[in-house]
Design an enzyme around this catalytic site. Structure first.
Site, PDB file in Angstrom:
ATOM      1  N   TRP A 176       0.848  -1.176   0.000  1.00 13.37           N
ATOM      2  CA  TRP A 176       0.000   0.000   0.000  1.00 13.37           C
ATOM      3  C   TRP A 176       0.896   1.243   0.000  1.00 13.37           C
ATOM      4  O   TRP A 176       1.898   1.276   0.705  1.00 13.37           O
ATOM      5  CB  TRP A 176      -0.898  -0.008   1.241  1.00 13.37           C
ATOM      6  CG  TRP A 176      -2.058   0.922   1.131  1.00 13.37           C
ATOM      7  CD1 TRP A 176      -2.147   2.170   1.671  1.00 13.37           C
ATOM      8  CD2 TRP A 176      -3.281   0.694   0.444  1.00 13.37           C
ATOM      9  NE1 TRP A 176      -3.349   2.735   1.362  1.00 13.37           N
ATOM     10  CE2 TRP A 176      -4.080   1.838   0.602  1.00 13.37           C
ATOM     11  CE3 TRP A 176      -3.783  -0.373  -0.305  1.00 13.37           C
ATOM     12  CZ2 TRP A 176      -5.350   1.955   0.054  1.00 13.37           C
ATOM     13  CZ3 TRP A 176      -5.048  -0.259  -0.838  1.00 13.37           C
ATOM     14  CH2 TRP A 176      -5.817   0.893  -0.657  1.00 13.37           C
ATOM     15  N   HIS A 189     -10.208   5.564   9.914  1.00  8.66           N
ATOM     16  CA  HIS A 189      -9.376   4.411   9.559  1.00  8.66           C
ATOM     17  C   HIS A 189      -7.883   4.682   9.830  1.00  8.66           C
ATOM     18  O   HIS A 189      -7.167   3.819  10.337  1.00  8.66           O
ATOM     19  CB  HIS A 189      -9.599   4.058   8.078  1.00  8.66           C
ATOM     20  CG  HIS A 189      -8.837   2.871   7.612  1.00  8.66           C
ATOM     21  ND1 HIS A 189      -9.176   1.583   7.982  1.00  8.66           N
ATOM     22  CD2 HIS A 189      -7.759   2.760   6.806  1.00  8.66           C
ATOM     23  CE1 HIS A 189      -8.325   0.738   7.414  1.00  8.66           C
ATOM     24  NE2 HIS A 189      -7.459   1.430   6.707  1.00  8.66           N
TER      25      HIS A 189
END
Length: 160
Positions: free
Chosen positions: A28, A93
């Site tokens: 990521w 998040h």
């Protein structure tokens, strides 16, 4: 606020013999994690230290990969370096991911007999990340590699 590079960190890097470091980086934000890895591996190679990189999907998976590696029958690592970038978004998040990876690395440092170095960027935006992969704040991957070297030397000294 981050400093514009930790100049004292670069002083007194110990010379290690037979050191082996595992870098665990995220897929990521790979354009950032790759630059962190480049900074770390360049410095480690300059110091004649062998390293290997494991790639995990995201930052939350870093502690698992480190622990799984220590339980494998692969070459014993003298240290681990966690690399990645967590960039704040519009939801909570970011907070959960940052806490999870931070707590995971802390837990590993309490239970493993080798250090796990926290080289994960936790930034508000991509510009802040770019400033930390070779911009005005230096390369935090390189700094993580120096920290790993210094911690290996300390760990070896304490185990004598």
């Amino acid at each position: 606020m981050a400093s514009k590079g930790n100049k004292t960190l670069h002083k007194g890097i110990p010379k290690l013999k037979d050191a082996f470091i595992i870098i665990v980086k995220t897929a990521w934000n790979s354009h950032i994690a790759d630059k962190l890895e480049e900074g770390a591996t360049t410095l480690l190679h300059q110091q004649n230290i062998e390293c290997k990189t494991l790639i995990v999907p995201g930052a939350v998976e870093i502690p698992f990969a480190i622990k799984a590696y220590t339980e494998s029958r692969l070459q014993k690592a003298d240290a681990f370096i966690a690399l990645g970038a967590i960039i704040r978004g519009d939801t909570p998040h970011f907070d959960y991911v940052c806490k999870s990876v931070t707590d995971g690395i802390l837990s590993l440092n309490m239970i493993l007999d080798v250090p796990s170095i926290f080289g994960v960027l936790t930034v508000n935006d991509e510009q802040q990340a770019l400033e930390r992969i070779g911009g005005i704040h230096g390369n935090k991957g390189e700094e993580a590699a120096i920290t790993a070297i210094k911690m290996i030397a300390l760990n070896r000294k304490l185990k004598k």
